[in-house]
Scaffold this active site. Structure first.
Site, PDB file in Angstrom:
ATOM      1  N   ARG A 139       0.952  -1.122   0.044  1.00 54.82           N
ATOM      2  CA  ARG A 139      -0.119   0.066   0.041  1.00 54.82           C
ATOM      3  C   ARG A 139       1.176   1.273  -0.135  1.00 54.82           C
ATOM      4  NH1 ARG A 139      -2.007  -3.564   4.060  1.00 54.82           N
ATOM      5  NH2 ARG A 139      -4.089  -4.381   3.472  1.00 54.82           N
ATOM      6  N   LYS A 164      -2.036  -2.001   7.728  1.00 60.87           N
ATOM      7  CA  LYS A 164      -3.674  -2.079   8.030  1.00 60.87           C
ATOM      8  C   LYS A 164      -4.199  -3.147   8.899  1.00 60.87           C
ATOM      9  CE  LYS A 164      -7.914  -1.738   5.219  1.00 60.87           C
ATOM     10  NZ  LYS A 164      -8.550  -1.791   3.908  1.00 60.87           N
ATOM     11  N   HIS A 237      -2.109   2.516  -6.124  1.00 59.68           N
ATOM     12  CA  HIS A 237      -2.699   1.361  -5.621  1.00 59.68           C
ATOM     13  C   HIS A 237      -2.708   0.389  -6.703  1.00 59.68           C
ATOM     14  CE1 HIS A 237      -4.265  -0.746  -2.051  1.00 59.68           C
ATOM     15  NE2 HIS A 237      -5.299  -1.173  -2.639  1.00 59.68           N
ATOM     16  N   ARG A 240      -0.342  -2.422  -6.787  1.00 59.20           N
ATOM     17  CA  ARG A 240      -0.458  -3.307  -5.790  1.00 59.20           C
ATOM     18  C   ARG A 240      -1.389  -4.614  -6.192  1.00 59.20           C
ATOM     19  NH1 ARG A 240      -1.024  -5.150  -0.018  1.00 59.20           N
ATOM     20  NH2 ARG A 240      -2.886  -5.338   0.558  1.00 59.20           N
ATOM     21  N   HIS A 263      -3.848  -9.814   3.622  1.00 60.96           N
ATOM     22  CA  HIS A 263      -5.363  -9.638   3.644  1.00 60.96           C
ATOM     23  C   HIS A 263      -5.655 -10.497   4.789  1.00 60.96           C
ATOM     24  CE1 HIS A 263      -5.784  -8.265  -0.925  1.00 60.96           C
ATOM     25  NE2 HIS A 263      -5.607  -7.474   0.041  1.00 60.96           N
ATOM     26  N   TYR A 272      -8.879 -11.336  -7.510  1.00 61.85           N
ATOM     27  CA  TYR A 272      -7.989 -11.145  -8.273  1.00 61.85           C
ATOM     28  C   TYR A 272      -7.865 -12.464  -9.247  1.00 61.85           C
ATOM     29  CZ  TYR A 272      -5.817  -7.577  -5.484  1.00 61.85           C
ATOM     30  OH  TYR A 272      -5.688  -6.508  -4.736  1.00 61.85           O
TER      31      TYR A 272
END
Length: 302
Positions: A139, A164, A237, A240, A263, A272
């Site tokens: 990120r 995050k 972003h 990424r 994640h 994805y």
């Protein structure tokens, strides 16, 4: 706001700040929620501790005309927190506003487009930064926060700290990125930061305590995209997203990609799988077979 309202607002604002800290909210969340409270107070010109449903409806209606749903969701969560933990009552938000549930798919640049974009960026610091974002799948905030001590050259890995959700993780670093970072560091030799704010002389850069600004990186990528003639909607972003998609196309296990990206929910990574070139090629092949041997009749019957 009259003096009495201002005094009450200041007291409740401090109580809200204390509640957020006691609940372990992250600094960015605390900043966002605090801005919301000030924005609401400014909108009504009084302390927002006795707002009626109709007043809240008018506030969110006005907000819809200026801001995206992501901002509105932050304001909604902020006011919920304020009502629940400071005013000690629930906010009946379902009757006031219900943000739409959307699931969008991002535009993904190809590997060739990523390489062209990075090399088209004019300033070296932005060029190296985008290389790091793409090759480590970071990120933008994670890249800006990188420090010299986070790089483990002997094991070719990077320690991503306080990402995050307050989680740390390790990501592998390609040799090309490692060598590029080492060479770039010699241009500023900051004792702590890998991407310090470039404020004037090299001495000032070395003494800078803050990383370079995110808006400058975004502007550099946008300029490079336009010069490359790429029409896709790309931001920093997007690199990424490209990292995850390109690794998936090379056969990397989805669970490993989930770990590299940090994640918590596998569903976030699974999307994805819908946008890789491999999936497009394979599904395209099968879809083409649906009409094998079919000839459309063009003659009209009168």
């Amino acid at each position: 706001m009259n003096p009495a309202d201002q005094e009450r607002f200041d007291r409740l604002f401090d109580a809200n700040l204390q509640a957020m800290q006691l609940h372990g909210l992250r600094d960015k969340t605390i900043d966002s929620y605090s801005r919301t409270l000030r924005r609401v107070a400014g909108h009504f010109g009084r302390c927002p501790d006795d707002l009626s449903p109709d007043e809240l409806k008018s506030y969110f209606s006005a907000l819809l005309e200026q801001y995206s749903w992501s901002t509105i969701k932050v304001d909604l969560c902020s006011l919920q927190f304020f009502h629940r933990y400071v005013l000690d009552r629930e906010m009946e938000w379902i009757k006031i506003i219900r943000p739409p549930r959307v699931r969008t798919l991002p535009d993904i640049p190809t590997r060739e487009e990523v390489h062209a974009l990075i090399n088209r960026v004019r300033k070296l610091r932005y060029r190296i930064f985008l290389l790091v974002i793409y090759s480590l799948g970071l990120r933008i905030s994670e890249g800006l926060g990188l420090e010299v001590a986070d790089i483990d050259g002997s094991q070719r890995r990077v320690h991503i700290r306080d990402a995050k959700g307050g989680k740390d993780r390790y990501v592998p670093m390609p040799d090309h990125t490692l060598q590029s970072l080492r060479r770039f560091w010699t241009t500023h030799r900051h004792p702590r930061l890998l991407f310090p704010s470039p404020a004037g002389s090299q001495f000032i850069v070395r003494m800078a305590s803050a990383p370079m600004d995110a808006s400058g990186v975004q502007a550099a990528l946008k300029a490079a995209r336009m010069e490359c003639g790429i029409e896709k909607r790309l931001t920093v972003h997007s690199l990424r997203h490209a990292y995850a998609t390109h690794l998936l196309e090379q056969g990397m296990d989805l669970r490993l990609i989930q770990s590299l990206l940090g994640h918590s929910n596998s569903n976030t990574t699974t999307r994805y799988a819908h946008i890789t070139q491999v999936v497009r090629d394979q599904s395209g092949d099968r879809i083409e077979r649906l009409l094998n041997g079919f000839q459309l009749r063009w003659e009209e019957e009168g």
